[in-house]
Design a protein around this motif. Structure first.
Motif, mmCIF file in Angstrom:
data_model
loop_
_atom_site.group_PDB
_atom_site.id
_atom_site.type_symbol
_atom_site.label_atom_id
_atom_site.label_comp_id
_atom_site.label_asym_id
_atom_site.label_seq_id
_atom_site.Cartn_x
_atom_site.Cartn_y
_atom_site.Cartn_z
ATOM 1 N N LEU A 84 0.822 -1.210 0.000
ATOM 2 C CA LEU A 84 0.000 0.000 0.000
ATOM 3 C C LEU A 84 0.857 1.262 0.000
ATOM 4 N N ARG A 85 2.038 1.180 0.573
ATOM 5 C CA ARG A 85 2.936 2.336 0.515
ATOM 6 C C ARG A 85 3.389 2.600 -0.922
ATOM 7 N N THR A 86 3.549 1.539 -1.733
ATOM 8 C CA THR A 86 3.909 1.764 -3.139
ATOM 9 C C THR A 86 2.783 2.476 -3.875
ATOM 10 N N ILE A 87 1.535 2.085 -3.572
ATOM 11 C CA ILE A 87 0.392 2.773 -4.165
ATOM 12 C C ILE A 87 0.317 4.204 -3.642
ATOM 13 N N GLY A 88 0.495 4.360 -2.322
ATOM 14 C CA GLY A 88 0.425 5.681 -1.718
ATOM 15 C C GLY A 88 1.486 6.624 -2.246
ATOM 16 N N GLU A 89 2.673 6.102 -2.525
ATOM 17 C CA GLU A 89 3.749 6.948 -3.057
ATOM 18 C C GLU A 89 3.364 7.553 -4.397
ATOM 19 N N MET A 90 2.749 6.771 -5.258
ATOM 20 C CA MET A 90 2.357 7.266 -6.572
ATOM 21 C C MET A 90 1.136 8.176 -6.495
ATOM 22 N N PHE A 123 -2.051 4.235 -13.012
ATOM 23 C CA PHE A 123 -0.601 4.300 -13.085
ATOM 24 C C PHE A 123 -0.033 3.162 -13.926
ATOM 25 N N VAL A 124 -0.735 2.025 -13.963
ATOM 26 C CA VAL A 124 -0.278 0.913 -14.804
ATOM 27 C C VAL A 124 -0.243 1.354 -16.260
ATOM 28 N N SER A 172 -4.854 -5.151 -16.762
ATOM 29 C CA SER A 172 -5.034 -5.017 -15.319
ATOM 30 C C SER A 172 -6.395 -4.424 -14.970
ATOM 31 N N GLN A 173 -6.906 -3.500 -15.794
ATOM 32 C CA GLN A 173 -8.213 -2.897 -15.520
ATOM 33 C C GLN A 173 -9.337 -3.932 -15.608
ATOM 34 N N TRP A 174 -9.308 -4.730 -16.665
ATOM 35 C CA TRP A 174 -10.354 -5.749 -16.807
ATOM 36 C C TRP A 174 -10.184 -6.876 -15.779
ATOM 37 N N SER A 175 -8.931 -7.212 -15.462
ATOM 38 C CA SER A 175 -8.683 -8.253 -14.457
ATOM 39 C C SER A 175 -9.160 -7.783 -13.088
ATOM 40 N N TYR A 176 -8.933 -6.516 -12.785
ATOM 41 C CA TYR A 176 -9.364 -5.987 -11.487
ATOM 42 C C TYR A 176 -10.891 -5.944 -11.408
ATOM 43 N N TRP A 177 -11.523 -5.603 -12.514
ATOM 44 C CA TRP A 177 -12.987 -5.628 -12.523
ATOM 45 C C TRP A 177 -13.500 -7.051 -12.282
ATOM 46 N N PHE A 206 1.018 -8.141 -8.688
ATOM 47 C CA PHE A 206 2.319 -8.287 -9.347
ATOM 48 C C PHE A 206 2.537 -7.159 -10.365
ATOM 49 N N ILE A 207 1.491 -6.868 -11.108
ATOM 50 C CA ILE A 207 1.578 -5.799 -12.110
ATOM 51 C C ILE A 207 1.810 -4.448 -11.433
ATOM 52 N N GLN A 208 1.148 -4.224 -10.292
ATOM 53 C CA GLN A 208 1.333 -2.975 -9.554
ATOM 54 C C GLN A 208 2.782 -2.823 -9.084
ATOM 55 N N LEU A 209 3.379 -3.904 -8.580
ATOM 56 C CA LEU A 209 4.766 -3.837 -8.119
ATOM 57 C C LEU A 209 5.712 -3.541 -9.280
ATOM 58 N N TYR A 210 5.434 -4.133 -10.443
ATOM 59 C CA TYR A 210 6.231 -3.834 -11.645
ATOM 60 C C TYR A 210 6.053 -2.367 -12.045
ATOM 61 N N THR A 211 4.825 -1.870 -11.950
ATOM 62 C CA THR A 211 4.541 -0.476 -12.288
ATOM 63 C C THR A 211 5.258 0.470 -11.337
ATOM 64 N N PHE A 212 5.322 0.108 -10.064
ATOM 65 C CA PHE A 212 6.050 0.933 -9.097
ATOM 66 C C PHE A 212 7.523 1.019 -9.475
ATOM 67 N N TYR A 213 8.086 -0.102 -9.910
ATOM 68 C CA TYR A 213 9.482 -0.109 -10.369
ATOM 69 C C TYR A 213 9.663 0.838 -11.559
ATOM 70 N N LYS A 214 8.713 0.808 -12.495
ATOM 71 C CA LYS A 214 8.779 1.694 -13.669
ATOM 72 C C LYS A 214 8.634 3.158 -13.242
ATOM 73 N N TYR A 215 7.756 3.409 -12.269
ATOM 74 C CA TYR A 215 7.579 4.776 -11.773
ATOM 75 C C TYR A 215 8.868 5.296 -11.153
ATOM 76 N N ARG A 216 9.527 4.460 -10.354
ATOM 77 C CA ARG A 216 10.773 4.875 -9.703
ATOM 78 C C ARG A 216 11.853 5.219 -10.729
ATOM 79 N N LYS A 217 11.763 4.651 -11.922
ATOM 80 C CA LYS A 217 12.744 4.925 -12.972
ATOM 81 C C LYS A 217 12.345 6.120 -13.845
ATOM 82 N N SER A 218 11.130 6.626 -13.656
ATOM 83 C CA SER A 218 10.625 7.719 -14.507
ATOM 84 C C SER A 218 11.027 9.083 -13.956
ATOM 85 N N GLN A 219 10.790 10.108 -14.758
ATOM 86 C CA GLN A 219 11.081 11.479 -14.340
ATOM 87 C C GLN A 219 10.073 11.982 -13.307
#
Length: 456
Positions: free
Chosen positions: A59-65, A78-79, A91-96, A384-397
């Motif tokens: 949840l902290r990874t979600i909260g950070e973004m 964010f995905v 991920s949107q359809w899977s979450y639904w 799993f997709i969210q954790l990968y997205t957090f990694y991508k966010y950390r690498k972004s501007q």
């Protein structure tokens, strides 16, 4: 029906705060604790602590973004932003879909609780009546939803605190009881020795402990709703850190405190695995009015969870139809006079009717366990997709080193991934969870390929 107005928003800050508190208390705890305690004994406390910490970091990874960009409202956005539109679409359809499975699992729980009073009424009939009632509530405006959840949350929080207080009173008074269990008389007393007597970390083997992690994980799923609701307040950068950082103390109080209370009141070795231990402990020690009261409370908890899931799945369907408004999806973008995506609600309710169907399939021994497994599987895929997205966010501007940072992300985020992976793998080693696990893999492969090759 109207197409041009937005879904009605009527949630106030008091709704958000209490729903966030109650959001850490799920049916996985109220109904699933019986099974997990029977599989692991007191070491289940360790499982709740480990997965609780993992969920806090998640949840902290979600909260950070969300802190960096609260306009996104949902981690799913964010995905798309950082991992690409195809993975976002998946991920949107899977979450639904996972929200639909949450509806099914909560509906089966409601049926189980009502059968406490109506043991001769078919489970499928109870579930259909309950679903129709909550469907009717969801056709009203969003503010009514907020009020309903507000009072459901008060009952749920008060019940847990009341049960812990009751256990303390019984413990201090050395309460003793005689009951009949499995056709035999059983003498017992409320004592901490019920927890520590002949303690073994893995009393029924390591695999039983690992197998119990699925239900523990289910108890924590949907907790990301806390971050998303906090992002809806007028000052999310103030509300969001507070809402997420309070989660560890809530886990200690509501989960660990409640489980300690149950195992102190009654010897866990003989506690029935297929019933809610919150109800059974009071019934077994002879305080039947308390058992009936607690059953009412856990029933309101399941009704609250189903109410929230119907609300969320309906809004998610509306959002998906808005984003991909092509062909037949257009009918899900229409709104009622109350601002309710009514066609989306019809669809979600129709799919939730698979709950009563599951109870009629003889090969499925426990409909709740089956639906909970399906829910956990797909949640983990999205996580799993969210954790990968957090990694991508950390690498972004966009990464803000002065923001609401995930603590020790370099070490803790990979550890969370490994914990989630262990839970996912464990699903393949139990016949109760094998088919849902295989289904999650099939969905991921085939819908993943569809999403990858789809023109977006």
């Amino acid at each position: 029906m109207e197409k041009n107005k937005a879904p009605q928003r009527g949630l106030q800050n008091r709704h958000i705060q209490l729903i966030a508190i109650a959001g850490t208390i799920g049916t996985g705890l109220f109904l699933g604790a019986g099974k997990t305690i029977s599989m692991t004994g007191p070491s289940i406390l360790f499982a709740y602590l480990v997965i609780g910490v993992a969920m806090f970091i998640f949840l902290r990874t979600i909260g950070e973004m969300l802190y960096q960009d609260p306009t996104q409202h949902s981690f799913l956005n964010f995905v798309t932003k950082y991992s690409g539109p195809r993975l976002g679409y998946f991920s949107q359809w899977s979450y639904w879909l996972v929200l639909v499975f949450v509806c099914i699992s909560e509906l089966t729980a409601i049926g189980t609780y009502i059968q406490f009073w109506l043991p001769h009424v078919p489970l499928w009939l109870i579930e259909i009546v309950a679903l129709l009632l909550l469907f009717s509530l969801n056709t009203l405006n969003a503010r009514f939803f907020g009020e309903t959840e507000f009072w459901f949350a008060i009952i749920k929080v008060a019940a847990i605190l009341g049960m812990i207080l009751t256990a303390l009173i019984l413990l201090l008074n050395h309460f003793s009881y005689t009951t009949v269990l499995h056709g035999q008389h059983f003498n017992g007393s409320v004592s901490l020795s019920n927890i520590t007597y002949h303690f073994q970390f893995f009393p029924k083997g390591v695999w039983n402990f690992i197998g119990a992690l699925q239900m523990v994980m289910f108890a924590f799923t949907s907790m990301e709703f806390i971050g998303m609701t906090a992002a809806e307040t007028s000052n999310p950068q103030q509300t969001l850190p507070k809402a997420i950082n309070q989660i560890p103390i809530r886990i200690l109080i509501f989960y660990v405190g409640a489980l300690l209370s149950i195992m102190a009141i009654f010897d866990w070795h003989v506690l029935p695995a297929d019933r809610s231990p919150f109800v059974m402990v009071f019934q077994l020690i002879g305080i039947k009015w308390a058992a009936a009261l607690v059953n009412f409370v856990v029933l309101t908890s399941a009704a609250s969870a189903l109410n929230s899931s119907l609300f969320s799945a309906t809004r998610n369907m509306y959002s998906l139809a808005q984003q991909h408004n092509k062909g037949r999806l257009g009918i899900f973008t229409t709104l009622s006079k109350n601002g309710i995506p009514l066609n989306s609600l019809y669809l979600v309710t129709a799919l939730a009717l698979f709950g009563p169907v599951l109870t009629l399939i003889p090969q499925i021994q426990n409909a709740f366990d089956f639906a909970a497994s399906c829910t956990t599987n797909l949640f983990l895929v999205v996580y799993f997709i969210q954790l990968y997205t957090f990694y991508k966010y950390r690498k972004s501007q966009d990464f803000d080193p002065q923001g609401f940072l995930t603590p020790k992300a370099k070490y803790f985020v990979p550890l969370v991934f490994l914990i989630f992976m262990l839970i996912f793998i464990s699903l393949f080693f139990s016949k109760d969870t094998l088919y849902p696990a295989v289904g999650a893999v099939v969905w991921t492969i085939f819908f993943g390929l569809f999403s990858y090759f789809k023109r977006i």
